[in-house]
Write an enzyme that holds these catalytic residues in place. Structure first.
Site, short mmCIF file in Angstrom:
data_model
loop_
_atom_site.label_atom_id
_atom_site.label_comp_id
_atom_site.label_asym_id
_atom_site.label_seq_id
_atom_site.Cartn_x
_atom_site.Cartn_y
_atom_site.Cartn_z
N HIS A 442 51.80 70.20 40.85
CA HIS A 442 52.67 70.80 39.83
C HIS A 442 52.44 72.32 39.70
O HIS A 442 51.51 72.86 40.26
CB HIS A 442 52.55 70.08 38.48
CG HIS A 442 51.25 70.25 37.77
ND1 HIS A 442 51.10 70.01 36.43
CD2 HIS A 442 50.02 70.62 38.22
CE1 HIS A 442 49.87 70.23 36.07
NE2 HIS A 442 49.19 70.60 37.12
N GLU A 443 53.35 72.95 38.98
CA GLU A 443 53.34 74.42 38.83
C GLU A 443 53.38 75.12 40.18
O GLU A 443 52.77 76.19 40.36
CB GLU A 443 52.10 74.89 38.05
CG GLU A 443 51.89 74.23 36.71
CD GLU A 443 52.96 74.59 35.69
OE1 GLU A 443 53.68 75.59 35.89
OE2 GLU A 443 53.10 73.82 34.72
N GLY A 444 54.12 74.56 41.12
CA GLY A 444 54.18 75.11 42.48
C GLY A 444 53.16 74.43 43.34
O GLY A 444 51.96 74.53 43.10
#
Lengths: 589, 589
Positions: A442-444
């Site tokens: 997550h978050e890239g």
């Protein structure tokens, strides 16, 4: 029972290494003192151990579920923990006094957060996302929006989410299709489906969703995205048209709701015009840049989660290895002698030391980045600000990815130290391992961070020179200390190697090939950066006696001897412009 | 939907590389032919896809549980699958005709097992353990014991377990305390508690537990252990005193019962003398050596599980990456162009290629070892048998550990390729990852395998020379082929490095220090061995055209360029006699 996070280590990092006390000399942080920082760390430890750690397993086994009335049910302990967190003013801690905040340095706040993330990352997730949303609204929202949403967020009445992904657009935000149409009254009507929304629904309070959406006539791609705030409950108390479609069931961090949300499907239509009512944040078509404001701090926060969850596993493995006896030493073949603690086995010590090097190194890296955020806030010289900003930008994808990779490995080693017990759900370490598996996604994703580092950050004018200068300064300090010269030399050599490879693979004719192996670059650069961090730590510990400092020296020795030499092979591979993956015909797979 | 295992690859390994057809020239395997081998592979694929794969998730969510009447409840699908397996005579496949077996080469049988392990390793576990127990009884049991237990095992009426670990003795068998006392009638009475017993209780049929226990007056340590067969139901149909105390709940392979068993606690006492009734297998105090007979094949089998579960994840990731579209190529910045399949992204191709190199390399290594077992069975020359035995002994800990480590990494990469979907329980890859985490722990942990390799196997007279000779033969073959010279040279160099380090760290004055870093040695030797396997595979594929063979060449290229260079750093570290872990005071941790 051991505590989940080592407060002594946090105090060492903040006070003996980063010198956060120096921040209080600036007007912005002048109301604080080392004593208030310490008091907050103690408070955080107490709250984390009292309210968060005890229901960590419960949050995993009693996953959020949709009740008959369509609401999301969470264990009562989750709400109680978040209420205690809010009551201690921790939701407000990092915010300015002007919005009711404590104006705490981010470095100190992240150190506080480490206790909660280590104790229960799933429950802490609700606070994490709310803080991130409030942060974004403070930076880009209107004063009215700040009053309406940030203030109740800081008291725990309202929660926040980030709504970026859609079923067909995860890593590719250019393909976001959710639409936001301006209404006559200046508000927007939002229609679309968002996926993987952490803390996406619950009954803990109102929720303000920060939604990336496309306005009519906006260009294709990320440049056409706007940021719209969509509250679950409207200012007049009516339900907005944000509908929980389903919950995702994950392998870990199960206690954090993860939702598919439909915006404007008509279920709760509050106005005759179709769509959920939303409010533009800032200007149209600036959505991605604004979201990245939040994302940058969130990426540092993800690194902290990884390091904290890694630390929880490490501390439990260490405690287990200290009390559990098994077998005899390699040189004692007498079966009549009593069994020895697991820590008597060198291979177990090696696994524990590796965990220590990963989780304490990762934590230090994250706090170093948070300290850069703090220094950026107080520095007055423009040139200096620019330089600090370049360094922070370059370190951010590493601070997100390195702990996500290596503290997950630490969690796996914590299982291994426990043997069969580690594989059973009667012990915590398997949950920490599952929880931590989220962070490279997550978050890239890991791959996205790699493209960011190699495709944007190291090529920014002067950025790599800033990193080089920072590392060289540490090398110079270490060279003056007898017992650190070996490390200084090793780091200097590998930095030169990294610099050479960076130049080679960012040359225009090799850039595409280089990007194909960007993940290898991210990982090699990460090891170099963390070696630098470890050298900084042993410079700070130099001349200090006692087991705590000996432990730092042992972990640094492990990192320099066992870990840093690993980077030569991938750096050589990058320098060879290897095209193995680039040229592969996927039909051969 | 893709199938869980690549039959084409198994046929390549068996027929084009290992030449299993040559085994049929020996009297022992003369009744078989390549056609019967192929037919069994097809049958196995069919049964695995029909009976095993469909309930893989169900076995995870509907864990074995203890019903009100004290019996263990499993999904009906588990029993149906095992019945189909038995009906196809697969339980009997590897056994001699004299006990009702098919007398199938182990290499072919393991290839068949790969389908089942990939489809559902938890359900296949019941068959795996029964086969291992039958194998041990055939080797060391009396003819009466073979008739009584092995025959019903091969028809699926009776199941087997291995009872080694106890609550206080996991890796340290020297500390086993379960007692076996000889009774007047020549049977034994067994009293003690056994832990982590896979397939330890169920209602699928009778169960014969193979128990390590200590007889009165036996010496301390492993030399005092005897092997006793303890059936759940006695020959006369009465219940024996084997009592299920509790079930362990694991993070993965949840469908395989894992039990704590009390022997002789009096609950079902069948005789006035206390204890469960057991029957000595072979002679007293020979228990460990006998158990190791089973353990050696079981270790190869564990390597197969790891490779097969890794392959299942790889194939699902590959299918997902082929159909799922996301983003655009690195050089295409036009957001209006359609999204591309994930396989168009070089980083995704790299992750898939890494998985392929790990899971196909691991599978090939395991089948190579199984082929050594087959050749040992048919070879007539004593000298040749001794040499093959040395090589097999040396490769066994690697065949267990290397796939357990790297195919787990493949499973993690399969999650990563899926992005957020991979972290959700709606997709299979997270379960494969959890399931595969068991393999570095059971049948001797990673650290135990390392001590076995470095402390016993490579120091056996002539063993390392056998490995060297085998690798050199492949290098010589590859050197004659134009496009493989690069690999031949690289492998020869690293083999020399490994040999040098092996000599250094097994010198008596460095032996203890070397053993402290035995895990690094195991991992480095593993990479060298798998590079050798990959070179063998591309030699076998040489001159063959088509995507299948191109895929082999691509994976070999990946392994030689991305993986093999990783071994230099740990080999250098070993050569330096690094004492970081050895000298560490654990109180500093």
């Amino acid at each position: 029972m051991t505590t989940v996070m080592n407060r002594r280590d946090l105090e060492f990092l903040l006070f003996e290494w980063l010198d956060v006390a120096s921040l209080t000399e600036s007007p912005h942080f002048a109301e604080h003192s080392p004593e208030t920082f310490t008091a907050l760390l103690e408070l955080s430890e107490d709250l984390a151990e009292t309210y968060f750690a005890p229901h960590n397993r419960l949050g995993d086994t009693d996953e959020p579920r949709i009740a008959d009335d369509g609401t999301v049910t969470l264990p009562a302990e989750t709400g109680a923990a978040l209420a205690a967190f809010a009551k201690a003013d921790l939701l407000a801690a990092q915010f300015d006094g002007s919005v009711g905040g404590m104006q705490l340095p981010l470095s100190v706040f992240q150190a506080c957060m480490a206790f909660f993330q280590a104790a229960n990352t799933a429950t802490t997730g609700y606070a994490f996302l709310t803080i991130a949303a409030a942060n974004l609204l403070c930076a880009h929202g209107s004063p009215e929006q700040v009053d309406a949403w940030v203030r109740p967020m800081l008291t725990g009445e309202t929660f926040g989410t980030m709504c970026l992904s859609e079923p067909e657009a995860g890593s590719s935000l250019a393909d976001v299709t959710t639409r936001a149409t301006r209404s006559a009254d200046g508000s927007y009507r939002v229609v679309g489906t968002k996926m993987w929304i952490s803390a996406g629904d619950h009954e803990l309070g109102n929720i303000v969703h920060l939604v990336l959406a496309r306005t009519p006539g906006a260009p294709a791609g990320v440049k056409g995205l706007s940021l719209v705030a969509v509250p679950k409950y409207l200012p007049d108390g009516r339900r907005n048209d944000v509908v929980l479609m389903s919950l995702n069931h994950k392998t870990g961090t199960r206690g954090t709701t993860n939702a598919v949300l439909a915006f404007g499907d008509g279920t709760h239509a509050p106005t005759p015009e179709p769509g959920a009512v939303g409010y533009l944040v800032g200007e149209e078509r600036r959505g991605l840049a604004q979201m990245f404001h939040m994302m940058n701090e969130a990426r540092i926060g993800v690194g902290l989660v990884a390091a904290a969850v890694g630390q929880a596993g490490y501390r439990k493995a260490l405690e287990y290895a200290t009390v559990r006896t098994q077998g005899r030493s390699l040189t004692n073949r007498d079966p009549a002698s009593p069994p020895v603690p697991l820590t008597d086995h060198p291979d177990v010590r090696r696994m524990l030391l590796a965990q220590k090097a990963y989780v304490e190194g990762g934590l230090a890296l994250v706090l170093r980045c948070a300290m850069l955020v703090d220094r950026l806030r107080v520095v007055e010289d423009d040139q200096q600000r620019r330089r600090l900003g370049l360094l922070l930008d370059l370190l951010t994808p590493i601070a997100k990815s390195w702990p996500s990779q290596w503290c997950l490995e630490a969690n796996s080693l914590a299982i291994q130290v426990h043997g069969g017990y580690g594989y059973s759900r009667d012990f915590d370490v398997e949950q920490h391992w599952r929880d931590d598996r989220l962070n490279p996604i997550h978050e890239g994703t890991h791959g996205i961070q790699a493209l960011d580092l190699l495709g944007r950050k190291v090529t920014a004018d002067g950025a790599f020179a800033e990193l080089t200068a920072a590392i060289r300064a540490t090398v110079a300090a270490a060279e003056r200390l007898d017992d650190l010269q070996e490390y200084a030399e090793a780091l200097d050599d590998v930095l030169m190697h990294l610099g050479h490879v960076t130049s080679l693979i960012t040359e225009p004719e090799h850039a595409t090939g280089g990007l194909a192996n960007a993940a290898l670059y991210l990982e090699a650069a990460g090891h170099v950066v963390v070696a630098w961090i470890w050298l900084e730590l042993v410079v700070a510990a130099h001349g200090q006696e006692g087991r705590f400092y000996d432990g730092k020296r042992a972990a640094a020795q492990y990192f320099f001897r066992h870990e840093l030499p690993k980077v030569s092979a991938p750096l050589d591979l990058l320098a060879s412009h290897d095209r193995t993956a680039l040229d592969l015909d996927p039909r051969c797979l």
